[in-house]
Design a protein around this motif. Sequence first.
Motif, PDB file in Angstrom:
ATOM      1  N   ASP A  26       0.837  -1.202   0.000  1.00 42.99           N
ATOM      2  CA  ASP A  26       0.000   0.000   0.000  1.00 42.99           C
ATOM      3  C   ASP A  26       0.876   1.257   0.000  1.00 42.99           C
ATOM      4  N   ALA A  27       1.951   1.228   0.776  1.00 44.87           N
ATOM      5  CA  ALA A  27       2.822   2.398   0.860  1.00 44.87           C
ATOM      6  C   ALA A  27       3.449   2.705  -0.499  1.00 44.87           C
ATOM      7  N   LEU A  28       3.863   1.649  -1.204  1.00 42.58           N
ATOM      8  CA  LEU A  28       4.439   1.854  -2.542  1.00 42.58           C
ATOM      9  C   LEU A  28       3.409   2.491  -3.474  1.00 42.58           C
ATOM     10  N   LEU A  29       2.167   2.012  -3.392  1.00 40.51           N
ATOM     11  CA  LEU A  29       1.125   2.556  -4.274  1.00 40.51           C
ATOM     12  C   LEU A  29       0.755   3.985  -3.873  1.00 40.51           C
ATOM     13  N   ILE A  30       0.808   4.276  -2.582  1.00 38.70           N
ATOM     14  CA  ILE A  30       0.510   5.637  -2.121  1.00 38.70           C
ATOM     15  C   ILE A  30       1.563   6.618  -2.658  1.00 38.70           C
ATOM     16  N   VAL A  31       2.814   6.254  -2.484  1.00 38.22           N
ATOM     17  CA  VAL A  31       3.890   7.128  -2.964  1.00 38.22           C
ATOM     18  C   VAL A  31       3.799   7.293  -4.484  1.00 38.22           C
ATOM     19  N   GLN A  32       3.500   6.201  -5.160  1.00 40.40           N
ATOM     20  CA  GLN A  32       3.393   6.267  -6.624  1.00 40.40           C
ATOM     21  C   GLN A  32       2.235   7.170  -7.065  1.00 40.40           C
ATOM     22  N   ARG A  33       1.152   7.149  -6.300  1.00 32.68           N
ATOM     23  CA  ARG A  33       0.006   8.006  -6.644  1.00 32.68           C
ATOM     24  C   ARG A  33       0.408   9.482  -6.544  1.00 32.68           C
ATOM     25  N   HIS A  34       1.264   9.805  -5.590  1.00 29.75           N
ATOM     26  CA  HIS A  34       1.675  11.202  -5.418  1.00 29.75           C
ATOM     27  C   HIS A  34       2.768  11.618  -6.388  1.00 29.75           C
ATOM     28  N   ARG A  35       3.676  10.684  -6.695  1.00 25.41           N
ATOM     29  CA  ARG A  35       4.871  11.085  -7.455  1.00 25.41           C
ATOM     30  C   ARG A  35       4.925  10.492  -8.862  1.00 25.41           C
ATOM     31  N   GLY A  36       4.006   9.609  -9.179  1.00 27.34           N
ATOM     32  CA  GLY A  36       4.015   9.020 -10.510  1.00 27.34           C
ATOM     33  C   GLY A  36       4.831   7.749 -10.608  1.00 27.34           C
ATOM     34  N   TRP A  37       5.844   7.598  -9.773  1.00 29.48           N
ATOM     35  CA  TRP A  37       6.665   6.389  -9.777  1.00 29.48           C
ATOM     36  C   TRP A  37       7.385   6.265  -8.448  1.00 29.48           C
ATOM     37  N   VAL A  38       8.151   5.183  -8.304  1.00 29.31           N
ATOM     38  CA  VAL A  38       8.821   4.916  -7.032  1.00 29.31           C
ATOM     39  C   VAL A  38      10.331   4.958  -7.247  1.00 29.31           C
ATOM     40  N   SER A  39      10.951   6.009  -6.778  1.00 29.44           N
ATOM     41  CA  SER A  39      12.401   6.184  -6.945  1.00 29.44           C
ATOM     42  C   SER A  39      13.157   5.414  -5.860  1.00 29.44           C
ATOM     43  N   ASP A  40      14.492   5.341  -6.022  1.00 32.53           N
ATOM     44  CA  ASP A  40      15.327   4.711  -4.986  1.00 32.53           C
ATOM     45  C   ASP A  40      15.134   5.429  -3.651  1.00 32.53           C
ATOM     46  N   GLU A  41      15.022   6.746  -3.749  1.00 27.45           N
ATOM     47  CA  GLU A  41      14.840   7.534  -2.530  1.00 27.45           C
ATOM     48  C   GLU A  41      13.524   7.160  -1.843  1.00 27.45           C
ATOM     49  N   ALA A  42      12.478   7.005  -2.664  1.00 25.60           N
ATOM     50  CA  ALA A  42      11.172   6.634  -2.104  1.00 25.60           C
ATOM     51  C   ALA A  42      11.243   5.265  -1.431  1.00 25.60           C
ATOM     52  N   VAL A  43      11.986   4.346  -2.043  1.00 25.97           N
ATOM     53  CA  VAL A  43      12.155   3.010  -1.445  1.00 25.97           C
ATOM     54  C   VAL A  43      12.798   3.136  -0.069  1.00 25.97           C
ATOM     55  N   ARG A  44      13.839   3.977   0.020  1.00 22.49           N
ATOM     56  CA  ARG A  44      14.515   4.167   1.326  1.00 22.49           C
ATOM     57  C   ARG A  44      13.567   4.794   2.345  1.00 22.49           C
ATOM     58  N   ASP A  45      12.776   5.766   1.890  1.00 24.51           N
ATOM     59  CA  ASP A  45      11.847   6.445   2.812  1.00 24.51           C
ATOM     60  C   ASP A  45      10.792   5.486   3.351  1.00 24.51           C
ATOM     61  N   ILE A  46      10.256   4.664   2.441  1.00 24.71           N
ATOM     62  CA  ILE A  46       9.228   3.706   2.869  1.00 24.71           C
ATOM     63  C   ILE A  46       9.841   2.701   3.837  1.00 24.71           C
ATOM     64  N   ALA A  47      11.047   2.253   3.520  1.00 27.31           N
ATOM     65  CA  ALA A  47      11.731   1.287   4.386  1.00 27.31           C
ATOM     66  C   ALA A  47      11.878   1.848   5.796  1.00 27.31           C
ATOM     67  N   GLU A  48      12.263   3.099   5.863  1.00 19.22           N
ATOM     68  CA  GLU A  48      12.449   3.719   7.173  1.00 19.22           C
ATOM     69  C   GLU A  48      11.121   3.796   7.928  1.00 19.22           C
ATOM     70  N   ALA A  49      10.078   4.208   7.208  1.00 19.48           N
ATOM     71  CA  ALA A  49       8.767   4.376   7.853  1.00 19.48           C
ATOM     72  C   ALA A  49       8.209   3.048   8.365  1.00 19.48           C
ATOM     73  N   LEU A  50       8.569   1.945   7.690  1.00 18.30           N
ATOM     74  CA  LEU A  50       7.970   0.654   8.051  1.00 18.30           C
ATOM     75  C   LEU A  50       8.951  -0.252   8.800  1.00 18.30           C
ATOM     76  N   ALA A  51      10.092   0.293   9.173  1.00 18.20           N
ATOM     77  CA  ALA A  51      11.115  -0.477   9.888  1.00 18.20           C
ATOM     78  C   ALA A  51      11.527  -1.724   9.101  1.00 18.20           C
ATOM     79  N   MET A  52      11.705  -1.537   7.787  1.00 13.96           N
ATOM     80  CA  MET A  52      12.210  -2.609   6.927  1.00 13.96           C
ATOM     81  C   MET A  52      13.538  -2.139   6.338  1.00 13.96           C
ATOM     82  N   SER A  53      14.271  -3.073   5.695  1.00 13.79           N
ATOM     83  CA  SER A  53      15.479  -2.632   4.997  1.00 13.79           C
ATOM     84  C   SER A  53      15.083  -2.200   3.584  1.00 13.79           C
TER      85      SER A  53
END
Lengths: 154, 431
Positions: A26-53
Amino acid sequence: MLSAEEREEIEAELQRYPDRQAVCIDALLIVQRHRGWVSDEAVRDIAEALAMSPAEVDAVATFYNRVFRRPVGRHVIFLCDSVSCWIMGYGRVRAQLAARLGIGFGETSADGRFTLLPAPCLGACDHAPAMMIDDTLHGDLDPERLDALLDRYS
Amino acid sequence: MDTPLTQHIRPDREPLDLRSYEQAGGYQALRQALTLAPQAITRLVTEAGLRGMGGAGFPTGRKWSAVPMGPDAPRPKYLVVNADEMEPGTFKDRLLLEGDPHQMVEAIVVSAYAIQADVAYIFLRGEYVLAAQRLQRAIAEAYAGGYLGRDILHSGYHLELYLHISAGRYICGEASALLNALEGRRAIPRAKGVRTAVSGLWGRPTIVNNVETLCNVPHIVLHGAEWFKALGRGQAGGTKIYGVSGKVRRPGTWELPMGTPMREILEAHAGGLRDGLALRGVLPGGASTEFVLPEQLDVAMDFDSMATVGSRLGTGTMIVLDDQTCPVGLLANLEHFFARESCGWCTPCRDGLPWVQQTLAAIDAGRGAPEDLELLAMHTRFLGPGYTFCGLAPGAMEPLQSGLRHFREDFERHIRERRCPWGADHGDHLH
């Protein structure tokens, strides 16, 4: 960094699952809805928010075909290439899109208007050949209809 | 009422909102269900003989019976609706989701009550945007009306229902892969041996059912098992949403008695083939079923009868192969789909399907060799049941092995003449 809005939407999703990792898609789709795609930076941000690597998030992001890890055009065409559409003339539609937009699967038109991607059966087999542009389904595609349709998207 | 599933569905209008659904008798089944013991509902569903409409046909009551019940059962328990309709040629669940979302919600609450689930998820493919909007509205209305949430209709039963929008991939339709997707992981199938009814989502008891399967449940509760059985023709009970696509006069979906003969669906409902075309074969229930031949059309479309002609009911939505469509090209298209959609978790599927697909594409393009047919036949064995984690590759081999058998001459002609007899533009040679 995740925007306040993105963070808020992701937090809202957390209510629906018992653990944080479950919200990953869901987080990936949310970010994609706002930005059009999922960048490396977005991957890092989501990882941090969800306590994942970041690697864990990227493993998920690259698995699902509706998560875009590269920038896409202003509109995304999902062309059904499954069997009923194939029988009913998917090949002609694909050739016409290639001729008109100059793109094949995985490519974006030079003017940045369209990205073309294949889609598994869209469940519109009684209106084959079919495709989606963004969130809208279009069926019974023939050459004239397809031309008129593309003109509607700027 | 001989079409319970589609009684409220009109293609030219919006689905019923909560008030109109109630006025049409909606949520009466839920009221009735809440007066019964949960196990009594499972018993009813078992007696009715309801089977899984997602393609596998597993008896629904038996599936539910495996869920631990009583005060010592692990909690929370989950009900998951598989609304990830993506089997090529299948377009029946879309009709139910878009056409009568409250029926779906009521079906979920009744079924969740039967297994005493605490949480239900609808796992919906991302492309079904209209269905998502309509379900979201129906869920909100149902919460406001007291049909979801805490203490449903003052029964003491609680259920939360969430809509999960998938990010894609056909493999998510496989029940255990779907559970991994819901947990936010890559959608690879889980090892067999652990029953999800005991240990599914987050290690808790979980039932996964198809949309059409569940939509039958409220009607069974309301009218009984005998009524349900009498809906069908012959041995099989209930109704089925059948569909036809391909070059027929009126492609579409119809709710008909379970066991309606294939010929009747094809001719009376779909209007037969378009002028100038002859029938060569039918994939009766999606891409993962074996071809049925023109001389077998009188077979009844139900689970047991379809086995007598060496195929399966599958999803009950037929794909028609006509004589101006190349069977080799069609199989190349199917195997291209399966190769792309393999999750890559086990080797036969990950490596075997691309090999099959490339071999078919080569034959179709006039670059085949006689020994390719033996190579393909070998793959139908090694990608068959018993060699893989899940049913994707074995399903992919069903149309291929029957195609190799029934359309042998077409394969040989491609190889002999070094071209496709239907010409290079019969479909897509671009794969």
